[in-house]
Design an enzyme around this catalytic site. Structure first.
Site, mmCIF file in Angstrom:
data_model
loop_
_atom_site.group_PDB
_atom_site.id
_atom_site.type_symbol
_atom_site.label_atom_id
_atom_site.label_comp_id
_atom_site.label_asym_id
_atom_site.label_seq_id
_atom_site.Cartn_x
_atom_site.Cartn_y
_atom_site.Cartn_z
ATOM 1 N N LYS A 188 13.809 41.678 22.328
ATOM 2 C CA LYS A 188 13.447 43.344 21.605
ATOM 3 C C LYS A 188 15.112 44.175 21.665
ATOM 4 C CE LYS A 188 8.965 43.234 20.958
ATOM 5 N NZ LYS A 188 8.395 43.852 19.490
ATOM 6 N N ASP A 269 7.659 44.219 9.467
ATOM 7 C CA ASP A 269 6.623 44.055 10.279
ATOM 8 C C ASP A 269 5.832 45.456 9.958
ATOM 9 O OD1 ASP A 269 4.497 44.189 12.101
ATOM 10 O OD2 ASP A 269 5.933 43.889 14.011
#
Length: 381
Positions: A188, A269
């Site tokens: 991340k 996404d």
């Protein structure tokens, strides 16, 4: 044996480690569990995760959608009439994809239980036999698909997420996850563009080729920052598999701008919830891969269509999850077992749980999700 009742249960379970992205910090999984019950007392389960920062779904809203709009339309219907029932769910309310997905999965789970077969088998995955070789399980861990092991059920490979943090902490976490058997790490980034290249370098140095490294910026970069960072990765020769959602979800022009100016593949996404979104990404050539999630698209049927459409247009595919529990993860992994993706899927969310009030269901073993060889999802309250 019609559908006799539809119940909802609020589910909250702590995480063993905070889950941090550019969008949020989570310390628990909070979901609405949906239970569809036939007149014989058999139950199927589905899950609607609460994800304010991504889908906007929350337990109160999902509960209202299920109890007031979706559920009443299904009472008295034949649970084996699966396609018609799922069509009713899709049309019952505008939006509320997480709630729709929960009911859709619960209907599939119940149908599989009534047939006495695992959910992956209902979705089209090959049957498991006593002659199934453990080599299939090994191939799932080493490759991109799904396999099976005798007496264990279907085995699906997964990545594992490294929560956003300092470079040193990310490097240490990467080593720990590799030692635990994970061979694909999802890092991340996007919380601090200036320091992200150092973070990525730390992870790549830590694993030393022992695992694939992919990045997820969760919309955290501007197009200019994304191009600078991704080209910096290429210039340094860092082995990054792809970069997920580098820019804002609705900025498809920016996503296409980045995709066309970097060498590392770009995955969409948050930009893709349903079919219209995917069609637009394809039309603009805005991404190289797509991450399909049940709580975004509204159910297993739509998810299958998204995977097939993406593949037919040359896009890579991945099935992911929100921060959710074993019900949602079991459904997502079952989908991958029947429709193998082009890259290892993102199915680690339930791994983050420190405890769960549910019985049965999936397990994590050596970087894989192991689905039980029991009817449906194999989960009970």
């Amino acid at each position: 044996m019609p559908i006799a009742a539809i119940r909802t249960h609020r589910f909250s379970a702590p995480l063993h480690t905070p889950f941090v992205t550019s969008l949020r910090r989570a310390t628990s999984v909070d979901s609405l569990l949906v239970e569809v019950i036939d007149s014989d007392g058999r139950s199927g389960f589905g899950e609607a995760p609460q994800v304010w920062a991504v889908t906007g779904a929350n337990m109160a809203g999902s509960q209202a959608a299920v109890e007031e709009m979706i559920g009443p339309r299904l009472i008295g219907r034949d649970p084996d009439d699966l396609n018609a029932n799922c069509a009713i769910v899709a049309k019952a309310v505008v939006g509320n994809e997480a709630a729709k997905a929960a009911v859709d999965v619960a209907l599939h789970d119940l149908a599989a239980r009534r047939l006495g077969i695992p959910l992956p088998r209902l979705l089209g995955a090959p049957a498991i036999t006593a002659a199934t070789s453990s080599a299939a399980a090994n191939s799932a861990a080493d490759g991109d698909g799904a396999g099976a092991g005798p007496g264990r059920g279907v085995v699906v490979a997964t990545d594992v997420t490294l929560a956003a943090g300092a470079a040193e902490a990310l490097g240490a976490a990467a080593k720990e996850r590799v030692a635990e058997g994970f061979r694909v790490l999802k890092v991340k980034v996007g919380t601090d563009a200036e320091g992200d290249l150092a973070r990525i370098r730390a992870v790549c140095d830590a694993v030393g080729g022992a695992a694939k490294v992919r990045l997820d910026a969760n919309q955290g970069w501007t197009p200019r920052e994304a191009i600078r960072i991704i080209n910096g990765i290429s210039e340094e020769g860092l082995p990054v598999e792809f970069v997920e959602q580098p820019v804002a979800a609705k900025d498809l022009d920016g996503l296409a701008h980045v995709s066309q100016r970097v060498d590392i593949p770009i995955m969409a996404d948050e930009s893709v919830f349903g079919l219209r979104d995917l069609v637009e990404v394809i039309r603009r050539r805005a991404a190289d891969l797509v991450n399909v999630k049940l709580a975004k698209c509204g159910g297993l049927g739509v998810a299958r269509t998204l995977l097939v459409l993406a593949e037919s247009h040359g896009l890579g595919t991945c099935v992911g999850s929100m921060m959710e529990g074993p019900v949602g993860l079991g459904a997502a992994a079952s989908l991958v077992a029947a429709y193998p993706t082009s890259v290892v899927s993102d199915l680690d969310a339930a791994w983050w749980l420190s405890e769960s009030p549910l019985q049965g269901g999936l397990r994590y073993i050596n970087g894989t999700v192991v689905l039980p060889d029991t009817p449906g999802l194999g989960i009970d309250l």
